[in-house]
Enzyme design. Structure first.
Site, PDB file in Angstrom:
ATOM      1  N   ASP A  21       0.680   4.457  -7.022  1.00 53.28           N
ATOM      2  CA  ASP A  21      -0.486   3.789  -6.296  1.00 53.28           C
ATOM      3  C   ASP A  21      -1.037   2.569  -6.991  1.00 53.28           C
ATOM      4  OD1 ASP A  21      -2.824   3.144  -4.787  1.00 53.28           O
ATOM      5  OD2 ASP A  21      -3.438   5.261  -4.693  1.00 53.28           O
ATOM      6  N   GLY A  23       3.595   7.328  -3.933  1.00 54.09           N
ATOM      7  CA  GLY A  23       2.474   5.915  -3.721  1.00 54.09           C
ATOM      8  C   GLY A  23       1.306   6.426  -3.301  1.00 54.09           C
ATOM      9  N   HIS A  24       0.466   5.530  -2.592  1.00 58.32           N
ATOM     10  CA  HIS A  24      -0.795   5.750  -2.214  1.00 58.32           C
ATOM     11  C   HIS A  24      -0.977   6.661  -1.245  1.00 58.32           C
ATOM     12  CE1 HIS A  24      -5.088   4.637  -1.408  1.00 58.32           C
ATOM     13  NE2 HIS A  24      -4.646   4.136  -0.019  1.00 58.32           N
ATOM     14  N   PHE A  25       0.182   6.708  -0.215  1.00 56.34           N
ATOM     15  CA  PHE A  25       0.276   7.636   0.795  1.00 56.34           C
ATOM     16  C   PHE A  25       1.328   8.718   0.331  1.00 56.34           C
ATOM     17  CE2 PHE A  25      -1.414   3.843   3.001  1.00 56.34           C
ATOM     18  CZ  PHE A  25      -2.490   4.345   3.703  1.00 56.34           C
ATOM     19  N   ARG A  69       0.721  -1.236   0.097  1.00 55.39           N
ATOM     20  CA  ARG A  69       0.069   0.093  -0.002  1.00 55.39           C
ATOM     21  C   ARG A  69       1.013   1.121   0.127  1.00 55.39           C
ATOM     22  NH1 ARG A  69      -4.202  -2.410   2.723  1.00 55.39           N
ATOM     23  NH2 ARG A  69      -2.931  -2.743   4.645  1.00 55.39           N
TER      24      ARG A  69
END
Length: 287
Positions: free
Chosen positions: A238, A264-266, A170
């Site tokens: 992501d 990325g996702h965060f 993630r």
């Protein structure tokens, strides 16, 4: 520090809701809504960079972070319930108008809040949160199967969503520059997910995620009708969501500002300075 981050709790409906607060209370308010499996902790980079001008409030949902974790046998872990609680939280703090910053699970919580009380919304900031069915990526095949038959697919879903590998992926996604990521990000989150009752809590909440997909058309229609000020920030690495999603928002709100970052996702993991600069410009008081 002139504007240190403060760590507080508010009592909402018998629950202790933990939140982080920074910045001048008379500044423009940013309500920061976190994703899975994070907490208000994920917004630390923004609190430290924007507290000179903005009033930042970042709560933990029930079952996350330092808020209460009620037993799922007696507490409904649903996005409707979360939106109700966060709305009551904003009322308890006297927040009458704010910009919503929504990441991941913050999207379905925040869109419910916006539709319930549109007069409170100054603007929307979306960071890797989906409001269109096509924005759900390849990981969602197992997740859709779970929604269709929970009993038969519970074990597969928990591996897909809550395993150590899923927790690491993630954050890193397919970013080739893995050495930019602090491994504490996912080891801490996996330790959180490994606590008693967490698997049941997260499984209940994710089963309710199907209701978000059902509501996507309503959220899209609301955006097309209201044309809110909208900033979309996305991490190109992501793997949780499809990279088509940022432009899907622009179809609903043609004047939206859309930025795809090397993250990325965060995205705050590696692009905090860029994001803070974008938010600082976007969230300035309306001219």
């Amino acid at each position: 520090m002139k504007h240190p981050t403060l760590y507080r709790t508010a009592q909402i409906g018998g629950l202790s809701i933990f939140y982080r607060e920074a910045g001048p209370k008379d500044g423009p308010t940013l309500l920061l809504l976190h994703g899975l499996p994070s907490s208000s902790r994920m917004f630390g980079p923004l609190l430290s960079r924007l507290a000179d001008r903005y009033h930042l409030i970042a709560p933990d949902y029930p079952g996350f972070g330092h808020s209460d974790w009620p037993d799922p046998k007696s507490f409904a872990y649903t996005f409707d319930h979360y939106a109700e609680i966060v709305n009551r939280f904003t009322e308890a703090l006297g927040l009458s108008r704010y910009t919503l910053y929504m990441q991941d699970y913050g999207g379905p919580v925040g869109f419910r809040m916006a539709l319930a009380h549109p007069d409170r919304i100054e603007a929307l900031i979306v960071q890797d949160a989906v409001a269109h069915n096509e924005g759900l990526g390849v990981n969602w095949k197992a997740r859709r199967a779970f929604w269709a038959d929970r009993v038969a697919n519970e074990s597969t879903l928990r591996t897909n969503l809550l395993s150590f590998q899923a927790t690491q992926t993630r954050h890193v996604g397919n970013d080739p520059n893995v050495d930019r990521y602090d491994p504490d990000l996912w080891t801490d989150e996996f330790a959180f997910l490994s606590q008693p009752r967490q698997a049941d809590i997260q499984s209940d909440l994710f089963y309710d995620y199907r209701t978000n997909v059902e509501r996507y058309p309503k959220w899209q229609a609301w955006m097309r009708e209201r044309q809110p000020r909208l900033l979309v920030i996305w991490g190109r690495y992501d793997l949780s969501f499809d990279l088509s999603e940022p432009e899907a928002y622009r179809r609903d709100v043609p004047n939206a500002q859309v930025h795809v970052l090397d993250a990325g996702h965060f995205a705050l993991d590696t692009a905090a300075d860029q994001i803070a600069a974008l938010v600082r410009d976007f969230a300035a008081p309306s001219r």
